[in-house]
Scaffold this motif. Structure first.
Motif, PDB file in Angstrom:
ATOM      1  N   ASP A 128     -13.837  -0.573  -4.197  1.00  0.00           N
ATOM      2  CA  ASP A 128     -13.248  -1.311  -5.130  1.00  0.00           C
ATOM      3  C   ASP A 128     -13.300  -0.377  -6.281  1.00  0.00           C
ATOM      4  N   ALA A 129     -13.385   0.707  -6.445  1.00  0.00           N
ATOM      5  CA  ALA A 129     -13.700   1.731  -7.463  1.00  0.00           C
ATOM      6  C   ALA A 129     -12.336   1.964  -7.612  1.00  0.00           C
ATOM      7  N   LYS A 130     -11.987   2.832  -6.816  1.00  0.00           N
ATOM      8  CA  LYS A 130     -10.363   3.726  -6.171  1.00  0.00           C
ATOM      9  C   LYS A 130      -9.419   2.827  -5.891  1.00  0.00           C
ATOM     10  N   ILE A 131      -9.515   1.434  -5.992  1.00  0.00           N
ATOM     11  CA  ILE A 131      -7.932   0.607  -5.820  1.00  0.00           C
ATOM     12  C   ILE A 131      -8.048   0.560  -7.489  1.00  0.00           C
ATOM     13  N   ALA A 132      -9.096  -0.061  -8.485  1.00  0.00           N
ATOM     14  CA  ALA A 132      -9.084   0.096  -9.688  1.00  0.00           C
ATOM     15  C   ALA A 132      -9.213   0.419 -10.871  1.00  0.00           C
ATOM     16  N   TYR A 133      -8.907   2.088  -9.935  1.00  0.00           N
ATOM     17  CA  TYR A 133      -8.379   3.232 -10.830  1.00  0.00           C
ATOM     18  C   TYR A 133      -7.002   3.047 -10.941  1.00  0.00           C
ATOM     19  N   ALA A 134      -6.550   3.543  -9.745  1.00  0.00           N
ATOM     20  CA  ALA A 134      -5.325   3.306  -8.962  1.00  0.00           C
ATOM     21  C   ALA A 134      -4.299   2.291 -10.024  1.00  0.00           C
ATOM     22  N   VAL A 135      -4.819   1.351 -10.106  1.00  0.00           N
ATOM     23  CA  VAL A 135      -4.206   0.117 -10.740  1.00  0.00           C
ATOM     24  C   VAL A 135      -3.740   0.185 -12.451  1.00  0.00           C
ATOM     25  N   ARG A 136      -4.995   0.045 -12.792  1.00  0.00           N
ATOM     26  CA  ARG A 136      -5.605   1.466 -14.276  1.00  0.00           C
ATOM     27  C   ARG A 136      -4.470   2.331 -14.446  1.00  0.00           C
ATOM     28  N   PHE A 169      -1.348  13.003  -7.390  1.00  0.00           N
ATOM     29  CA  PHE A 169      -0.877  11.706  -7.486  1.00  0.00           C
ATOM     30  C   PHE A 169      -1.857  11.147  -8.944  1.00  0.00           C
ATOM     31  N   VAL A 170      -1.138  10.317  -9.812  1.00  0.00           N
ATOM     32  CA  VAL A 170      -1.873   9.927 -10.939  1.00  0.00           C
ATOM     33  C   VAL A 170      -2.674   9.270 -10.930  1.00  0.00           C
ATOM     34  N   SER A 171      -2.508   8.529  -9.422  1.00  0.00           N
ATOM     35  CA  SER A 171      -3.892   7.354  -9.072  1.00  0.00           C
ATOM     36  C   SER A 171      -4.436   7.882  -8.613  1.00  0.00           C
ATOM     37  N   ALA A 172      -4.327   9.204  -8.289  1.00  0.00           N
ATOM     38  CA  ALA A 172      -6.086   8.563  -7.204  1.00  0.00           C
ATOM     39  C   ALA A 172      -6.924  10.810  -7.194  1.00  0.00           C
ATOM     40  N   GLU A 173      -5.562  12.193  -7.169  1.00  0.00           N
ATOM     41  CA  GLU A 173      -6.772  13.522  -7.262  1.00  0.00           C
ATOM     42  C   GLU A 173      -7.349  12.975  -8.957  1.00  0.00           C
ATOM     43  N   PRO A 174      -6.914  12.585  -9.936  1.00  0.00           N
ATOM     44  CA  PRO A 174      -7.297  12.573 -11.711  1.00  0.00           C
ATOM     45  C   PRO A 174      -8.614  11.629 -10.685  1.00  0.00           C
ATOM     46  N   PHE A 175      -8.961  10.509 -10.333  1.00  0.00           N
ATOM     47  CA  PHE A 175     -10.298  10.097 -10.157  1.00  0.00           C
ATOM     48  C   PHE A 175     -11.675  10.819  -9.127  1.00  0.00           C
ATOM     49  N   ALA A 176     -10.410  11.367  -8.200  1.00  0.00           N
ATOM     50  CA  ALA A 176     -11.415  12.445  -6.881  1.00  0.00           C
ATOM     51  C   ALA A 176     -12.077  13.417  -8.211  1.00  0.00           C
ATOM     52  N   SER A 188       9.655  -6.671   9.794  1.00  0.00           N
ATOM     53  CA  SER A 188       8.989  -5.704   9.325  1.00  0.00           C
ATOM     54  C   SER A 188       8.957  -4.516   8.919  1.00  0.00           C
ATOM     55  N   PHE A 189       8.372  -4.233   8.252  1.00  0.00           N
ATOM     56  CA  PHE A 189       7.865  -4.076   6.865  1.00  0.00           C
ATOM     57  C   PHE A 189       7.726  -1.877   7.041  1.00  0.00           C
ATOM     58  N   GLN A 190       7.521  -0.795   7.430  1.00  0.00           N
ATOM     59  CA  GLN A 190       6.708  -0.014   7.356  1.00  0.00           C
ATOM     60  C   GLN A 190       6.275   0.892   6.116  1.00  0.00           C
ATOM     61  N   THR A 191       5.756   0.994   6.316  1.00  0.00           N
ATOM     62  CA  THR A 191       4.738   1.900   4.228  1.00  0.00           C
ATOM     63  C   THR A 191       4.947   3.456   4.736  1.00  0.00           C
ATOM     64  N   ASN A 192       5.212   4.126   4.294  1.00  0.00           N
ATOM     65  CA  ASN A 192       4.895   5.592   3.809  1.00  0.00           C
ATOM     66  C   ASN A 192       3.434   6.097   3.990  1.00  0.00           C
ATOM     67  N   TRP A 193       1.994   5.670   4.011  1.00  0.00           N
ATOM     68  CA  TRP A 193       0.974   6.077   4.360  1.00  0.00           C
ATOM     69  C   TRP A 193       0.033   5.172   4.783  1.00  0.00           C
ATOM     70  N   ARG A 194      -1.304   5.584   4.921  1.00  0.00           N
ATOM     71  CA  ARG A 194      -2.356   4.228   4.446  1.00  0.00           C
ATOM     72  C   ARG A 194      -2.356   3.467   4.134  1.00  0.00           C
ATOM     73  N   ALA A 195      -2.849   2.287   3.837  1.00  0.00           N
ATOM     74  CA  ALA A 195      -2.921   1.401   3.069  1.00  0.00           C
ATOM     75  C   ALA A 195      -3.696   1.915   1.882  1.00  0.00           C
ATOM     76  N   GLN A 196      -3.174   1.660   0.075  1.00  0.00           N
ATOM     77  CA  GLN A 196      -3.799   2.345  -1.216  1.00  0.00           C
ATOM     78  C   GLN A 196      -2.860   1.092  -2.114  1.00  0.00           C
ATOM     79  N   ALA A 197      -4.043   1.315  -3.092  1.00  0.00           N
ATOM     80  CA  ALA A 197      -3.141   0.519  -4.102  1.00  0.00           C
ATOM     81  C   ALA A 197      -1.276   0.949  -4.631  1.00  0.00           C
ATOM     82  N   GLU A 198      -1.284   1.989  -3.888  1.00  0.00           N
ATOM     83  CA  GLU A 198       0.274   2.623  -3.939  1.00  0.00           C
ATOM     84  C   GLU A 198       1.122   1.336  -3.715  1.00  0.00           C
ATOM     85  N   GLN A 199       0.657   0.821  -2.262  1.00  0.00           N
ATOM     86  CA  GLN A 199       1.147   0.204  -2.066  1.00  0.00           C
ATOM     87  C   GLN A 199       0.442  -1.578  -1.593  1.00  0.00           C
ATOM     88  N   GLY A 200      -0.004  -1.926  -3.365  1.00  0.00           N
ATOM     89  CA  GLY A 200      -0.862  -3.628  -3.475  1.00  0.00           C
ATOM     90  C   GLY A 200       0.469  -4.381  -3.572  1.00  0.00           C
TER      91      GLY A 200
END
Length: 339
Positions: free
Chosen positions: A270-278, A188-195, A39-51
């Motif tokens: 899909d757009a949020k995930i793609a931005y985060a990975v990029r 976070f570099v992968s989230a707030e700038p996109f928003a 069992s592996f527990q992440t630290n937040w809701r699912a997102q690309a940062e756990q991809g």
């Protein structure tokens, strides 16, 4: 980092379930044998940062390594460290600070891998407002959350002569930033700038890691007991996770992993995930530094010692803390995940 820093001592219960398989560390297990359950527990809701972890599940990488991984989504009401200490989960996704906390509290847990070489936390402002560096932020109001005030803020305060008088409350609402062109806020570099861009702003991003903040992020933390009793299982889990991250960051057949992320967290698209990975790729969040030569998940004793010294200088930890008791490089630095 969304975990508490004073940890209640709890009795360690039994570690992971399932059979320990007799195999060479890192080798794939014959399909005829039973799968080890982890069992592996992440630290937040699912997102690309756990991809990478989602990729290892969706692409069957854990199963190819003889593991049935129960990936548990985190959230605002959960404290992964307490779940680990209470024996309710085998491993957790955490951060470098937690390893220092284990040592400070004399707890039998440690960090065994760091999937993010750079902490993705940023300060963000607007383009064209004359703020072109961290030094330009000196004396200016900043929107900083409560958790950040006991992690990277002491580093910034010591490094750039910031003062606590600059702090303004940040409640994870983008409106104050959008209405003030001189605003500076955390993110976070992968989230707030996109928003911000979606709302019509032109954000300028300052990655705190690029200023010398060496916190490891998206770590794997585990009990010493599991390391001692099931080292082969631990090695296979780490290797499978690294392979998942290598595939996810390269964008290789990630549709199934992204579908799992969106299933667990409907706020993702899909757009949020793609931005985060990029963004993670552009800023070297996962693949940079030691990971370029040692493989994804890399850690070094030298960096841990520097990180502890920096945070001790900032007043967060005792200077005589033996940080080496909070981690092990036994399961990483094997060039897993390199092309």
């Amino acid at each position: 980092m969304r975990t508490r820093y004073r940890i209640e001592r709890r009795r360690l219960l039994a570690g992971g379930t399932g059979l320990t398989l007799a195999a060479v560390a890192g080798a794939r297990v014959p399909l005829a044998q039973s799968l080890d359950r982890v069992s592996f527990q992440t630290n937040w809701r699912a997102q690309a940062e756990q991809g990478g972890y989602y990729q290892a599940v969706a692409a069957g990488i854990y199963r190819r390594h003889g593991i049935e991984c129960e990936l548990r989504q985190g959230g605002p009401q959960q404290n992964p460290a307490q779940l680990l200490i209470g024996g309710r989960v085998d491993m957790i996704m955490s951060t470098g600070f937690q390893a220092l906390n284990y040592v400070r509290e004399n707890l039998p847990f440690l960090t065994i891998a760091a999937m993010m070489q750079k902490d993705p936390q940023i300060l963000m402002t607007h383009e064209g407002n004359g703020i072109n560096s961290f030094e330009d932020m000196r004396g200016r109001p900043m929107l900083i959350g409560s958790a950040s005030r006991v992690t990277y803020w002491p580093f910034l305060r010591a490094r750039f002569d910031f003062t606590d008088a600059q702090i303004r409350p940040y409640n994870f609402n983008l409106t104050p930033f959008l209405v003030d062109r001189m605003a500076i806020q955390q993110g976070f570099v992968s989230a707030e700038p996109f928003a911000a861009m979606q709302a019509g702003a032109r954000p300028r991003v300052f990655l705190i890691a690029d200023a010398g903040y060496e916190n490891y992020q998206t770590t794997i933390d585990i009990s010493r007991r599991m390391v001692e009793e099931k080292p082969d299982l631990v090695q296979r889990f780490v290797n499978a996770s690294i392979e998942g991250w290598a595939q996810y960051m390269a964008g290789r057949n990630t549709d199934a992993a992204n579908a799992l992320i969106k299933r667990d967290n409907p706020d993702m698209d899909d757009a949020k995930i793609a931005y985060a990975v990029r963004a993670m790729n552009e800023h070297g969040i996962v693949k940079s530094g030691d990971a370029d030569r040692l493989g994804i998940g890399a850690m070094t004793e030298e960096r841990w010692i520097r990180f502890h010294r920096t945070m001790a200088d900032a007043g967060l930890y005792p200077r005589d803390l033996d940080v080496r008791r909070g981690f092990t490089t036994r399961f990483v630095n094997k060039r897993v995940g390199l092309a």
